[in-house]
Design a protein around this motif. Structure first.
Motif, mmCIF file in Angstrom:
data_model
loop_
_atom_site.group_PDB
_atom_site.id
_atom_site.type_symbol
_atom_site.label_atom_id
_atom_site.label_comp_id
_atom_site.label_asym_id
_atom_site.label_seq_id
_atom_site.Cartn_x
_atom_site.Cartn_y
_atom_site.Cartn_z
ATOM 1 N N PHE A 14 0.847 -1.181 0.000
ATOM 2 C CA PHE A 14 0.000 0.000 0.000
ATOM 3 C C PHE A 14 0.887 1.237 0.000
ATOM 4 N N THR A 15 0.693 2.115 -0.977
ATOM 5 C CA THR A 15 1.442 3.365 -1.026
ATOM 6 C C THR A 15 0.532 4.524 -0.631
ATOM 7 N N GLU A 16 1.152 5.644 -0.272
ATOM 8 C CA GLU A 16 0.397 6.840 0.120
ATOM 9 C C GLU A 16 -0.639 6.506 1.199
ATOM 10 N N THR A 17 -0.246 5.645 2.141
ATOM 11 C CA THR A 17 -1.167 5.199 3.194
ATOM 12 C C THR A 17 -0.477 5.317 4.552
ATOM 13 N N SER A 33 -4.568 2.427 9.322
ATOM 14 C CA SER A 33 -4.150 3.627 8.597
ATOM 15 C C SER A 33 -4.878 4.854 9.132
ATOM 16 N N GLY A 35 -6.871 6.749 7.566
ATOM 17 C CA GLY A 35 -8.256 6.759 7.125
ATOM 18 C C GLY A 35 -9.149 5.748 7.807
#
Length: 209
Positions: A14-17, A33, A35
């Motif tokens: 998972f990127t940008e997490t 995460s 979010g």
């Protein structure tokens, strides 16, 4: 190239997490995460810097490491550079080291100018960090007669053990490591991989008390 073998074996990347917590649950871990999403796995490996403030950093290890900032600059394509240089990795080890390599599109990447407690910078040049500008000045001395135009420069925080030797500590199911350089990084990667697959590592007696 690093991600594809992992995904073929069922791992997820998972990127940008941004991750806020890693919790032990039911014989594995739950990674949460920002979010609110949760990924569950048998193991979690945190590959990050040990120095900046972070819920995932290891505060007590900071007293045994030294933080510094390293800098990198990439130039615009340099016309005719391959007539002078075939692209070997160049590296000097004089105090504040520098390294250079030639990219496929004839851009030059130069890095180094490490400074303890330096200032982070990222952006187009020449209006950036004075250390980024020093790298460009160095390139112009290395390659007189070539037009060296900077394209982008950035820096990043690092942390090294005070004595330069790998710092490895295990507390329960958590192993933390701060290492200096690619050879030690490879060794710690091997240590982690053996622990995950075999339950212990042949390097344990050497690097972990």
């Amino acid at each position: 190239g690093l991600v594809e073998p992992l995904e073929r074996r069922g791992s997820a990347v998972f990127t940008e997490t941004p991750v806020v917590t890693i919790e032990a649950v039911d014989g594995g871990v739950a990674v949460r995460s920002v979010g609110g999403g949760v990924a569950r796995a048998r193991h979690a490996i945190v590959a990050t810097n040990g120095w900046p403030e972070s819920t995932l950093a290891v505060p007590h290890l900071r007293f045994l490491s030294v933080p510094y900032v390293s800098h990198i600059v990439v130039t615009e394509p340099v016309l005719g550079i391959r007539e002078r240089w075939s692209g070997e990795l160049l590296w000097d080890t004089y105090e504040v080291y520098h390294y250079l390599r030639l990219l496929e599109d004839n851009r030059i990447l130069i890095g180094g100018e490490d400074r303890w407690f330096g200032k982070f910078y990222q952006g187009s040049l020449p209006g950036g960090s004075r250390y980024n500008r020093r790298l460009i000045e160095l390139l112009r001395r290395y390659f007189p007669g070539f037009e060296i135009r900077p394209s982008w420069g950035w820096s990043g925080y690092l942390a090294d053990p005070i004595d330069g030797l790998p710092l490895v500590e295990t507390r329960g199911a958590v192993t933390s490591a701060i290492v200096d350089g690619l050879p030690y990084g490879w060794l710690i990667g091997r240590l982690v991989a053996e622990r995950l697959t075999e339950g212990r590592s042949t390097l344990d007696p050497l690097y972990d008390a």
